[in-house]
Motif scaffolding. Sequence first.
Motif, PDB file in Angstrom:
ATOM      1  N   LEU A 194      -7.344  -5.643  -0.331  1.00 60.12           N
ATOM      2  CA  LEU A 194      -7.622  -4.633   0.741  1.00 60.12           C
ATOM      3  C   LEU A 194      -9.213  -4.505   0.920  1.00 60.12           C
ATOM      4  O   LEU A 194     -10.049  -4.701  -0.009  1.00 60.12           O
ATOM      5  N   PRO A 235      -5.493  -6.354  -4.805  1.00 60.75           N
ATOM      6  CA  PRO A 235      -4.659  -5.829  -3.624  1.00 60.75           C
ATOM      7  C   PRO A 235      -4.801  -6.431  -2.400  1.00 60.75           C
ATOM      8  O   PRO A 235      -4.110  -6.349  -1.228  1.00 60.75           O
ATOM      9  N   TYR A 257      -9.765   3.691  -1.265  1.00 63.01           N
ATOM     10  CA  TYR A 257      -8.333   4.066  -1.576  1.00 63.01           C
ATOM     11  C   TYR A 257      -8.507   4.952  -2.990  1.00 63.01           C
ATOM     12  O   TYR A 257      -9.462   5.017  -3.703  1.00 63.01           O
ATOM     13  N   LEU A 288       0.804  -1.121   0.007  1.00 58.30           N
ATOM     14  CA  LEU A 288       0.066   0.180   0.143  1.00 58.30           C
ATOM     15  C   LEU A 288       0.966   1.345   0.099  1.00 58.30           C
ATOM     16  O   LEU A 288       1.786   1.451   0.831  1.00 58.30           O
TER      17      LEU A 288
END
Length: 212
Positions: free
Chosen positions: A185, A183, A189, A168
């Motif tokens: 996540l 990712p 973002y 990140l």
Amino acid sequence: MKKIFATIIIAAIALVSCSKSLESISIDPESATMKVGETRTLSVNYNPAKASNKPEVVWTSSNTSIATVSNGVVTTTKAGTVVITATAGEFTAICSITVENDVPVVGDSKYSLIGTFLGTDWDTDYNLAEIETNIFVIRHVTLTDSDKFKVRYNGSWDSNRGGTFIELGKGFAVTEHGEDIIPGLNGTYDIWYNKTKEQMAVVVKDGTPIWE
């Protein structure tokens, strides 16, 4: 003598009023709307405010995959509805929270982000904005840990970039027809593409990438 007696009565009344038992608790606010990845602090009100017994508050979330709570601080992770409960002794209070995805902040360049995020299933192009020469960004993209995406040019699969997400905030190499970017996540973002370096970066919301 009468004045002394009256003073004693007033003091006694005050003492009684100050030693009332707790009758209920409430959460402030009782409902709220939040974005994915946000935090908010809830507070507990005791009724009466000067109750003699104020048990410690225990916080719980009805769905920790949507939002968690610790000492009244709520942190959201994905869209949905969740109930936060505060328990103080025999008393409880709730706060209903609706968690919404951010709306991506798009641009008008010919580079776009496409993938499974926000349930688009590769059907929707979100155009990136060119903020510097050959540096593009799309802000406020809500991701879950299973989402995949790529950047492509002019809406064509003949010209797309993919690669392996590393960390990140830092740039990672992308290549023509590279692997789907995953990712892993949860949250909101900003996603950047540096055409000169052929790198992409997933950065915290409103953050700035470090190019390798």
